[in-house]
Design a protein around this motif. Structure first.
Motif, PDB file in Angstrom:
ATOM      1  N   VAL A 160      20.783  -2.671 -42.590  1.00  0.00           N
ATOM      2  CA  VAL A 160      21.223  -3.553 -41.510  1.00  0.00           C
ATOM      3  C   VAL A 160      20.399  -4.828 -41.497  1.00  0.00           C
ATOM      4  CG1 VAL A 160      21.352  -3.770 -39.000  1.00  0.00           C
ATOM      5  CG2 VAL A 160      22.126  -1.666 -40.101  1.00  0.00           C
ATOM      6  N   ASP A 161      19.061  -4.705 -41.711  1.00  0.00           N
ATOM      7  CA  ASP A 161      18.218  -5.905 -41.746  1.00  0.00           C
ATOM      8  C   ASP A 161      18.625  -6.814 -42.897  1.00  0.00           C
ATOM      9  OD1 ASP A 161      16.853  -4.955 -39.567  1.00  0.00           O
ATOM     10  OD2 ASP A 161      15.275  -3.991 -40.768  1.00  0.00           O
ATOM     11  N   SER A 162      18.817  -6.209 -44.074  1.00  0.00           N
ATOM     12  CA  SER A 162      19.219  -7.020 -45.237  1.00  0.00           C
ATOM     13  C   SER A 162      20.591  -7.645 -45.015  1.00  0.00           C
ATOM     14  CB  SER A 162      19.250  -6.143 -46.497  1.00  0.00           C
ATOM     15  OG  SER A 162      17.996  -5.557 -46.747  1.00  0.00           O
ATOM     16  N   LEU A 163      21.495  -6.882 -44.397  1.00  0.00           N
ATOM     17  CA  LEU A 163      22.849  -7.402 -44.171  1.00  0.00           C
ATOM     18  C   LEU A 163      22.815  -8.616 -43.258  1.00  0.00           C
ATOM     19  CD1 LEU A 163      25.911  -6.967 -44.528  1.00  0.00           C
ATOM     20  CD2 LEU A 163      25.854  -5.468 -42.533  1.00  0.00           C
ATOM     21  N   LYS A 191      27.704  12.050 -35.475  1.00  0.00           N
ATOM     22  CA  LYS A 191      27.360  13.107 -34.521  1.00  0.00           C
ATOM     23  C   LYS A 191      26.018  12.858 -33.816  1.00  0.00           C
ATOM     24  CE  LYS A 191      25.643  15.858 -38.409  1.00  0.00           C
ATOM     25  NZ  LYS A 191      25.775  17.156 -39.117  1.00  0.00           N
ATOM     26  N   TYR A 192      25.319  11.769 -34.227  1.00  0.00           N
ATOM     27  CA  TYR A 192      24.031  11.446 -33.589  1.00  0.00           C
ATOM     28  C   TYR A 192      24.130  10.203 -32.717  1.00  0.00           C
ATOM     29  CZ  TYR A 192      22.396  14.568 -37.303  1.00  0.00           C
ATOM     30  OH  TYR A 192      22.216  15.635 -38.140  1.00  0.00           O
ATOM     31  N   MET A 193      25.370   9.792 -32.397  1.00  0.00           N
ATOM     32  CA  MET A 193      25.528   8.553 -31.639  1.00  0.00           C
ATOM     33  C   MET A 193      24.926   8.643 -30.221  1.00  0.00           C
ATOM     34  SD  MET A 193      26.695   6.135 -33.335  1.00  0.00           S
ATOM     35  CE  MET A 193      27.386   5.881 -34.973  1.00  0.00           C
ATOM     36  N   GLY A 194      24.623   9.848 -29.781  1.00  0.00           N
ATOM     37  CA  GLY A 194      23.972   9.985 -28.472  1.00  0.00           C
ATOM     38  C   GLY A 194      22.534   9.509 -28.476  1.00  0.00           C
ATOM     39  N   ILE A 195      21.920   9.353 -29.643  1.00  0.00           N
ATOM     40  CA  ILE A 195      20.537   8.881 -29.752  1.00  0.00           C
ATOM     41  C   ILE A 195      20.526   7.361 -29.616  1.00  0.00           C
ATOM     42  CG2 ILE A 195      18.514   8.786 -31.245  1.00  0.00           C
ATOM     43  CD1 ILE A 195      19.549  11.347 -32.573  1.00  0.00           C
ATOM     44  N   PRO A 196      19.760   6.782 -28.736  1.00  0.00           N
ATOM     45  CA  PRO A 196      19.803   5.327 -28.486  1.00  0.00           C
ATOM     46  C   PRO A 196      19.550   4.504 -29.748  1.00  0.00           C
ATOM     47  CG  PRO A 196      18.585   6.446 -26.748  1.00  0.00           C
ATOM     48  CD  PRO A 196      18.845   7.480 -27.799  1.00  0.00           C
ATOM     49  N   GLN A 197      18.553   4.904 -30.561  1.00  0.00           N
ATOM     50  CA  GLN A 197      18.247   4.119 -31.750  1.00  0.00           C
ATOM     51  C   GLN A 197      19.431   4.095 -32.732  1.00  0.00           C
ATOM     52  OE1 GLN A 197      16.388   6.431 -30.432  1.00  0.00           O
ATOM     53  NE2 GLN A 197      14.384   5.521 -29.901  1.00  0.00           N
ATOM     54  N   ILE A 198      20.087   5.224 -32.907  1.00  0.00           N
ATOM     55  CA  ILE A 198      21.240   5.271 -33.811  1.00  0.00           C
ATOM     56  C   ILE A 198      22.371   4.410 -33.255  1.00  0.00           C
ATOM     57  CG2 ILE A 198      22.945   6.790 -34.903  1.00  0.00           C
ATOM     58  CD1 ILE A 198      20.114   7.163 -35.934  1.00  0.00           C
ATOM     59  N   ARG A 199      22.614   4.526 -31.958  1.00  0.00           N
ATOM     60  CA  ARG A 199      23.681   3.729 -31.339  1.00  0.00           C
ATOM     61  C   ARG A 199      23.378   2.234 -31.472  1.00  0.00           C
ATOM     62  NH1 ARG A 199      23.795   6.328 -27.071  1.00  0.00           N
ATOM     63  NH2 ARG A 199      22.535   5.019 -25.703  1.00  0.00           N
ATOM     64  N   GLN A 200      22.109   1.888 -31.390  1.00  0.00           N
ATOM     65  CA  GLN A 200      21.737   0.479 -31.523  1.00  0.00           C
ATOM     66  C   GLN A 200      22.006  -0.025 -32.930  1.00  0.00           C
ATOM     67  OE1 GLN A 200      17.620  -0.267 -30.610  1.00  0.00           O
ATOM     68  NE2 GLN A 200      17.813  -2.495 -30.758  1.00  0.00           N
ATOM     69  N   LEU A 201      21.667   0.804 -33.939  1.00  0.00           N
ATOM     70  CA  LEU A 201      21.960   0.398 -35.323  1.00  0.00           C
ATOM     71  C   LEU A 201      23.466   0.248 -35.551  1.00  0.00           C
ATOM     72  CD1 LEU A 201      19.417   2.599 -37.333  1.00  0.00           C
ATOM     73  CD2 LEU A 201      19.374   0.114 -37.049  1.00  0.00           C
ATOM     74  N   GLU A 203      25.678  -0.589 -33.338  1.00  0.00           N
ATOM     75  CA  GLU A 203      26.126  -1.830 -32.702  1.00  0.00           C
ATOM     76  C   GLU A 203      25.757  -3.043 -33.556  1.00  0.00           C
ATOM     77  OE1 GLU A 203      27.971  -2.190 -30.133  1.00  0.00           O
ATOM     78  OE2 GLU A 203      28.091  -0.049 -29.656  1.00  0.00           O
ATOM     79  N   ARG A 204      24.573  -3.011 -34.156  1.00  0.00           N
ATOM     80  CA  ARG A 204      24.167  -4.131 -35.019  1.00  0.00           C
ATOM     81  C   ARG A 204      25.094  -4.257 -36.225  1.00  0.00           C
ATOM     82  NH1 ARG A 204      17.965  -3.436 -36.420  1.00  0.00           N
ATOM     83  NH2 ARG A 204      18.466  -5.335 -37.646  1.00  0.00           N
ATOM     84  N   VAL A 205      25.559  -3.099 -36.782  1.00  0.00           N
ATOM     85  CA  VAL A 205      26.496  -3.159 -37.918  1.00  0.00           C
ATOM     86  C   VAL A 205      27.815  -3.788 -37.487  1.00  0.00           C
ATOM     87  CG1 VAL A 205      27.844  -1.761 -39.525  1.00  0.00           C
ATOM     88  CG2 VAL A 205      25.445  -1.216 -39.130  1.00  0.00           C
ATOM     89  N   VAL A 207      28.284  -5.868 -35.023  1.00  0.00           N
ATOM     90  CA  VAL A 207      28.069  -7.298 -34.791  1.00  0.00           C
ATOM     91  C   VAL A 207      28.015  -8.050 -36.112  1.00  0.00           C
ATOM     92  CG1 VAL A 207      26.405  -8.998 -33.920  1.00  0.00           C
ATOM     93  CG2 VAL A 207      26.920  -6.946 -32.569  1.00  0.00           C
ATOM     94  N   ALA A 208      27.372  -7.443 -37.116  1.00  0.00           N
ATOM     95  CA  ALA A 208      27.299  -8.084 -38.430  1.00  0.00           C
ATOM     96  C   ALA A 208      28.687  -8.219 -39.051  1.00  0.00           C
ATOM     97  CB  ALA A 208      26.369  -7.286 -39.345  1.00  0.00           C
ATOM     98  N   GLN A 209      29.505  -7.174 -38.906  1.00  0.00           N
ATOM     99  CA  GLN A 209      30.859  -7.251 -39.448  1.00  0.00           C
ATOM    100  C   GLN A 209      31.664  -8.334 -38.742  1.00  0.00           C
ATOM    101  OE1 GLN A 209      32.000  -3.118 -38.825  1.00  0.00           O
ATOM    102  NE2 GLN A 209      31.895  -2.710 -41.033  1.00  0.00           N
ATOM    103  N   SER A 210      31.527  -8.420 -37.436  1.00  0.00           N
ATOM    104  CA  SER A 210      32.260  -9.447 -36.690  1.00  0.00           C
ATOM    105  C   SER A 210      31.810 -10.842 -37.107  1.00  0.00           C
ATOM    106  CB  SER A 210      32.058  -9.225 -35.192  1.00  0.00           C
ATOM    107  OG  SER A 210      32.681 -10.224 -34.442  1.00  0.00           O
ATOM    108  N   GLU A 211      30.460 -11.029 -37.228  1.00  0.00           N
ATOM    109  CA  GLU A 211      29.954 -12.348 -37.655  1.00  0.00           C
ATOM    110  C   GLU A 211      30.434 -12.688 -39.050  1.00  0.00           C
ATOM    111  OE1 GLU A 211      25.771 -12.149 -37.275  1.00  0.00           O
ATOM    112  OE2 GLU A 211      25.764 -12.246 -35.075  1.00  0.00           O
ATOM    113  N   LEU A 212      30.457 -11.673 -39.940  1.00  0.00           N
ATOM    114  CA  LEU A 212      30.943 -11.930 -41.294  1.00  0.00           C
ATOM    115  C   LEU A 212      32.404 -12.376 -41.278  1.00  0.00           C
ATOM    116  CD1 LEU A 212      29.395  -9.006 -43.400  1.00  0.00           C
ATOM    117  CD2 LEU A 212      29.133 -11.455 -43.830  1.00  0.00           C
TER     118      LEU A 212
END
Length: 831
Positions: A160-163, A191-201, A203-205, A207-212
């Motif tokens: 995600v950072d590189s993207l 199946k881990y979307m309940g974990i905040p950190q995973i959900r945040q990643l 969302e970042r993906v 957002v990156a797809q939308s920006e692309l």
């Protein structure tokens, strides 16, 4: 006395005890098979005794037989006694065996219970041993899953950072590969979307797809500005890599890129060929297709490598051009409908269908189902036209071969068929009206040409052949069918079919029926009524050889049209839309051609009938009472045979290609001639014995000629059809039987009447009276004969109205007059 009653009761009880059911008896027979009569269930003592003593002399051995039976009884008693004694201890043995079995079962049950207890102890021991092993296995599995998930998480975070960094730098080549990997890794964390950190990643993906997507669309908009911008656009490696990224993004991004690029690429076309421009009209439709060809070549040179090959951009541009062109053409034709002419319409249709064929050769049509705003055209028309060959001879021979030839393997359908040309369908009425007019002029030209050229000459190849105008008509049909099949399989096809039906009927009426020779002419001749009435001393007006050839030629043409029309109907039903198949019906036209065939055959029969009439009239006028000796066949027979030999070979040679109709001609002539011959026989009054013998000889000669009628005068002798032979034999045999009755003496009357009934099997008193007239009997003698005839007739079966009669019974005067009236009405209707 008391002893006898007791013995009787004992015997009855014994019989009741020994009575066995059929099932038990069958089982005994299967277990103890025996051939001894005493063992049979249906044993009969009386029959058994009769078997032992069949005669009185055999009673001398009665003592020996009685001794043998007593011996057998003693043997049976011994056997029964032995069996009964053997069964004395059976009950005690059975009880002992049952007790032993119960003891054994108890012991077995105890052993099974011991085995079960030991198995449960073993299972418990194994569980205790493997409990620790299972815990280790679960720990290992969880540890492996944790390590894998942590690796995926590390890859996801780094990806995600590189993207995000590559997106800002527009490094689309690296982004295309990285984005696909990030999306694949992210699928493991659903199946881990309940974990905040995973959900945040996640969302970042997103957002990156939308920006692309937004960034790539902006880059394309900058590279290919809208119409009217001064800035020039062109391909680049960045855009090429951006297309690869678009493949991974939401499909809507890809569709938006394609839509904007095609719209920008075709914007010039929309301006150049606006409705108000001169080049927008049909006469310059070639310029539209020339423009798109240049644009496609230009696209391949400039942008061919920019878009991925699987996008099929060249085909998408061509398809969008087709839809725009169809809409614009429909609009301009609707506005200038009055200016559309047939030649102009056909020119536009031809150029358009040629362009659609070019598209089919160049492209596969894979984008017709998924292109933006594009709908797949209707199912293309199958190549089932009955006249598909381009080159058809004037005689129509190749066309007929096409209809009879088995279907070849068809080329693949054109997926682009109708994608533009569909817009011409609402204006096809112009072409349909033109073809209606052309076909009308063609029929009129056929009529004038026939009158100018006259009937086919006898002895030439044209005699009896199919008329050339028939081939011309169907060749023209072929051209119309090909043009129509390129446009529509709907209502225009029904309209064309209606026109075909109209002119098929006109061809049958004006060319075929209208040119059949008439049965009477201005120069004199016999009408059909006069032929039936057979005026005394009249000469039959026969058809000339040319007229006979013309009738045969018209018959052959009608037969060809009948067969071709049937095949044409089948082909039309294959080509038209399934919902319109029921509206394709050429039965009426086929019936019209069948009527022409029937009328032609009837004219040929009437002509030969009329030629034979004077000879039959001469037969009825001959003085048969004064004939002194039997000689060769009479002159009237020679005359009939001469006419048959003159006319039949001409008809047979001219109907060589339609053999079945020549057979019909022979059958119809025989059905007409034989009753007429019998009718003239009845007109011969007072026939002597010698005269009857001469008539019998003449009848046999005519019978021989009629049997040989199908092959008379031919070098190749063919066996006549069985149906025809049966008619001739049946009819002429009746004539022979009439003459044999005339030859028989009328005394004694009973014998004569019985002989008549036996030979003719005709219960009609009028026929019997005509036979008496032929014998020259007086009215007084005829009255007694008729009364005897009525008495001697066999009683008809219930439900019937009369005695037996043959199919060739002579028509009554009332029936004859009715036939004449019907023929007069038919002639007036035809004229």
């Amino acid at each position: 006395m008391m002893m006898d009653e007791e013995e009787l009761e004992y015997a009855e009880d014994l019989e009741a005890i020994l009575h066995l059911t059929p099932e038990v008896q069958l089982a005994i027979e299967q277990v103890f098979p025996s051939q001894d009569p005493l063992d049979r269930a249906d044993f009969n003592a009386v029959e058994y005794i009769n078997t032992l003593f069949p005669t009185e002399q055999s009673l001398a051995n009665i003592d020996d037989v009685v001794n043998k039976i007593r011996l057998k009884i003693r043997c049976l008693d011994d056997n029964i006694r032995t069996v009964v004694r053997g069964q004395t201890n059976v009950g005690q043995d059975g009880r002992q065996a049952l007790e032993e079995a119960q003891v054994a079962i108890g012991q077995l049950f105890g052993k099974i219970k011991d085995i079960k207890d030991k198995a449960e102890k073993s299972e418990q021991m194994v569980k205790e041993i493997t409990r620790d092993i299972k815990q280790l296995d679960h720990a290992k599995r969880h540890l492996t899953t944790s390590i894998t998930t942590l690796n995926h998480l590390h890859m996801l975070a780094g990806g995600v950072d590189s993207l995000e960094a590559m997106t800002r730098k527009r490094q689309y080549g690296e982004v295309a590969n990285l984005l696909q990997g990030v999306v694949n890794v992210l699928e493991h964390f659903h199946k881990y979307m309940g974990i905040p950190q995973i959900r945040q990643l996640s969302e970042r993906v997103k957002v990156a797809q939308s920006e692309l997507g937004t960034q790539i669309l902006a880059d394309f908009e900058e590279a290919f500005p809208a119409q009217g911008s001064k800035r020039a656009g062109g391909p680049s490696n960045v855009l090429r890599d951006a297309c690869l990224v678009a493949n991974v993004l939401d499909p809507r991004i890809k569709q938006e890129i394609i839509k904007k690029f095609i719209r920008q690429h075709l914007s010039e076309y929309m301006v150049l060929f606006q409705e108000n421009q001169d080049v927008a009209w049909l006469d310059k439709i070639d310029r539209r297709y020339a423009w798109i060809k240049r644009q496609l070549v230009d696209y391949e040179e400039k942008y061919g490598r920019m878009f991925p090959e699987e996008w099929c951009m060249t085909e998408r541009i061509a398809v969008e051009f087709c839809h725009i062109t169809r809409t614009e053409l429909a609009k301009v034709m609707r506005t200038r409908a009055k200016e559309i002419e047939v030649k102009l319409l056909l020119f536009a249709i031809q150029r358009t269908t040629n362009f659609e064929g070019l598209l089919a050769k160049r492209f596969s049509g894979c984008t017709l189902t998924d292109a933006p705003g594009v709908k797949k055209p209707e199912t293309p028309l199958e190549s089932t036209n009955p006249f598909l060959e381009d080159d058809v001879g004037e005689d129509g021979s190749e066309m007929e071969e096409d209809l009879d030839r088995p279907k070849k393997h068809k080329a693949p359908d054109n997926p682009f068929h109708g994608i533009i040309s569909k817009c011409f369908e609402p204006h096809l009425y112009v072409y349909i009206e033109s073809q209606d007019k052309n076909l009308g002029e063609m029929i009129d030209r056929f009529v004038s040409d026939f009158r100018a050229q006259g009937p086919p000459k006898a002895g030439t190849e044209d005699g009896g052949a199919v008329l050339p105008s028939c081939a011309d008509l169907f060749v023209y049909y072929k051209k119309c069918m090909v043009q129509c099949s390129q446009l529509s399989t709907g209502e225009p096809m029904i309209a064309f079919t209606t026109i075909f039906q109209k002119y098929l009927r006109e061809y049958a009426w004006k060319i075929l029926s209208g040119n059949l020779p008439k049965t009477s002419s201005n120069s004199g001749g016999l009408t059909i009524k006069s032929l039936l009435q057979e005026k005394e001393g009249s000469e039959a007006a026969k058809f000339t050889v040319e007229e006979l050839c013309l009738i045969c030629s018209i018959l052959s043409t009608a037969e060809y049209c009948l067969a071709t029309t049937q095949q044409l109907e089948d082909k039309l039903k294959e080509k038209v839309d399934k919902t319109l198949v029921e509206r394709i019906n050429l039965t009426g036209e086929m019936d019209t051609f069948s009527n022409v065939i029937s009328n032609s055959i009837q004219l040929l029969v009437q002509d030969l009938d009329a030629a034979c009439d004077p000879a039959l009239t001469a037969m009825s006028k001959m003085p048969w009472q004064s004939v002194e000796h039997v000689g060769d066949q009479s002159p009237y027979v020679t005359s009939v045979i001469m006419h048959i030999k003159q006319i039949v070979p001409i008809i047979r040679d001219n109907l060589a290609s339609t053999r079945k109709y020549f057979t019909q001609f022979c059958i119809k002539f025989t059905n007409s001639f034989i009753p007429k011959f019998i009718n003239h026989l009845f007109r011969c009054k007072t026939i002597s014995m010698v005269g009857a013998e001469q008539l019998l000889l003449d009848t046999h000669s005519l019978k021989t000629v009629l049997l040989d009628l199908p092959s008379i005068g031919s070098q190749v002798v063919r066996k006549a059809p069985a149906s025809y032979t049966k008619i001739v034999v049946k009819g002429m045999t009746r004539a022979e039987m009439i003459l044999k009755v005339v030859m028989a003496p009328h005394e004694p009357s009973v014998v004569f009447v019985d002989n008549y009934i036996k030979l003719l099997a005709d219960g009609n008193p009028e026929t019997f009276q005509k036979t008496l007239d032929m014998k020259g009997l007086k009215r007084s003698e005829q009255s007694s004969m008729l009364e005897l005839f009525r008495q001697r007739l066999p009683t008809p079966p219930s439900g019937t109205d009369g005695g037996p009669s043959l199919s060739f019974s002579t028509p009554t005067p009332e029936q004859e007059n009715s036939r004449i009236r019907k023929l007069e009405k038919l002639i007036k209707k035809r004229l």
